[in-house]
Design a protein around this motif. Sequence first.
Motif, PDB file in Angstrom:
ATOM      1  N   ASP A 109       0.812  -1.229   0.000  1.00  0.00           N
ATOM      2  CA  ASP A 109       0.000   0.000   0.000  1.00  0.00           C
ATOM      3  C   ASP A 109       0.840   1.271   0.000  1.00  0.00           C
ATOM      4  O   ASP A 109       0.692   2.130   0.882  1.00  0.00           O
ATOM      5  N   PRO A 110       1.727   1.447  -0.954  1.00  0.00           N
ATOM      6  CA  PRO A 110       2.590   2.636  -0.939  1.00  0.00           C
ATOM      7  C   PRO A 110       1.767   3.907  -1.168  1.00  0.00           C
ATOM      8  O   PRO A 110       0.786   3.878  -1.897  1.00  0.00           O
ATOM      9  N   GLY A 111       2.184   4.972  -0.500  1.00  0.00           N
ATOM     10  CA  GLY A 111       1.496   6.249  -0.723  1.00  0.00           C
ATOM     11  C   GLY A 111       0.547   6.603   0.400  1.00  0.00           C
ATOM     12  O   GLY A 111       0.094   7.739   0.496  1.00  0.00           O
ATOM     13  N   GLN A 112       0.255   5.625   1.321  1.00  0.00           N
ATOM     14  CA  GLN A 112      -0.608   5.948   2.460  1.00  0.00           C
ATOM     15  C   GLN A 112       0.114   6.949   3.330  1.00  0.00           C
ATOM     16  O   GLN A 112       1.279   6.746   3.688  1.00  0.00           O
ATOM     17  N   GLY A 113      -0.527   8.043   3.638  1.00  0.00           N
ATOM     18  CA  GLY A 113       0.090   9.041   4.511  1.00  0.00           C
ATOM     19  C   GLY A 113       1.121   9.906   3.816  1.00  0.00           C
ATOM     20  O   GLY A 113       1.805  10.705   4.441  1.00  0.00           O
ATOM     21  N   PHE A 114       1.264   9.719   2.516  1.00  0.00           N
ATOM     22  CA  PHE A 114       2.242  10.541   1.774  1.00  0.00           C
ATOM     23  C   PHE A 114       1.695  11.946   1.639  1.00  0.00           C
ATOM     24  O   PHE A 114       0.537  12.138   1.271  1.00  0.00           O
TER      25      PHE A 114
END
Length: 435
Positions: A109-114
């Motif tokens: 889940d890359p990009g969470q909180g980015f």
Amino acid sequence: MKSMHTLTRQIMLAMIAGIVLGSVLKLSGPPAWAQLYLLDGVLGVVGTLFVSALKMMVVPLVFVSLVTGVTALSDLRTLGRMGARALALYLATTAIAVTIALGVAGVVDPGQGFDAGPSSASFTGKDAPPLTQVLTDLVPTNPVAAMAEGNMLQIIVFALLFGMAVTMSGQRGTHVLNLFTDLNVVIMHMVEWIMRLAPYGVFALITRTFASQGLDILLPLAAYFLTLTAALAIQMFGVYPLLLRGLAGLNPLTFLKKMRDPVAFAFSTASSGATIPVTLRTVEYRLGVKNSAAAFTVPLGATINMDGTAMMQGVATVFIANVYGVDLSLTDYLMVVLTATLASVGTAAIPAVGLVTLTMVLGQVGLPVEGIALIIGVDRLLDMMRTAVNVTGDCAVSCIVAKSEQAFDQSVYDDPDAGSVEAATHPPYSTSPAP
Ligand code: ASP
């Protein structure tokens, strides 16, 4: 018998030296003289000359090799069957690649909180050409223009027709064929010259890249970068070996070892198009695929098969969706598999084009194209890695298709030294008498 040939070892050392020197220069901030005389001066010239020399060989090599390849086929049905198999496998490997990329991205889940921050960045993409145009563009109105522009599909079509006509032209055709067979040997010699210069070219390209792309820009995007790297590794070291073993009964370790040269070329040039000469040489002389298959599958693969690029598009879509807080449905995921597979067909085999065709994928699932601006900073390094995967996919499919068509020499595949540039000082083809 050495485990790694001298040239391959030199290329690997050149890559490592380039990474070290480039990173040191980046970290210390290159002094003005180093930037002027070293990076933009000597290394800039050497790197550009190397890539230009490679590109210089692509059109003559593909044309000549394809004409000789077609004339070696027993009939047109073989060509049709081979074409259909290659196309099916190229599409299937790309669809598998995107699916794996989406799977890995789904887990990480890359990009969470980015935090995208206040972004003024913009990115302009391009729309997919209509299918009718793709089809009509296949036949060149002027083959010389097609060659001048390096339009690979048009060159392939013209060479196929020309080769068929050579076969059907009796005695006169035989004269032409002899000329093309000899030309093929001559052009391969030129490719070998460039390969011998590869350590210098690779060193120059890699040093320049790392001097301008310090690893610090990776940190904020580490999740995206690592997710894609993991997915690419699964494709390279898992999927291709399984397919080679399962569909062709070939030893995957032998394959991966022989892929070192084309992978190094693909990595340093970030262009599967510029790598074609090395890919073709490796597939024919090192992996044992006969010219009749390789001359067709390699340029076709370099043009339409981009597994690594499609994986980037899959991971990038999940990343951008997460950053913008958009939930992707199952249908969206299926759309991504479909469009990324098709977009990879339409992606030109040159650096960074994968990002341009990513706009089609994002558009399909309603994500903002501006999202691409978020990942553009780390794209160069990922481009290098995905191009290496693209080229490996071309070689794997070439082997599988050739094996199924009995256009494959198992003894060449099994011989660790077969076709190495060192051994080619007296190359196998020059020992056969000229016709
Ligand atoms: N650089 C890639 C290639 O040449 C295409 C891309 O993904 O941008 O294969």
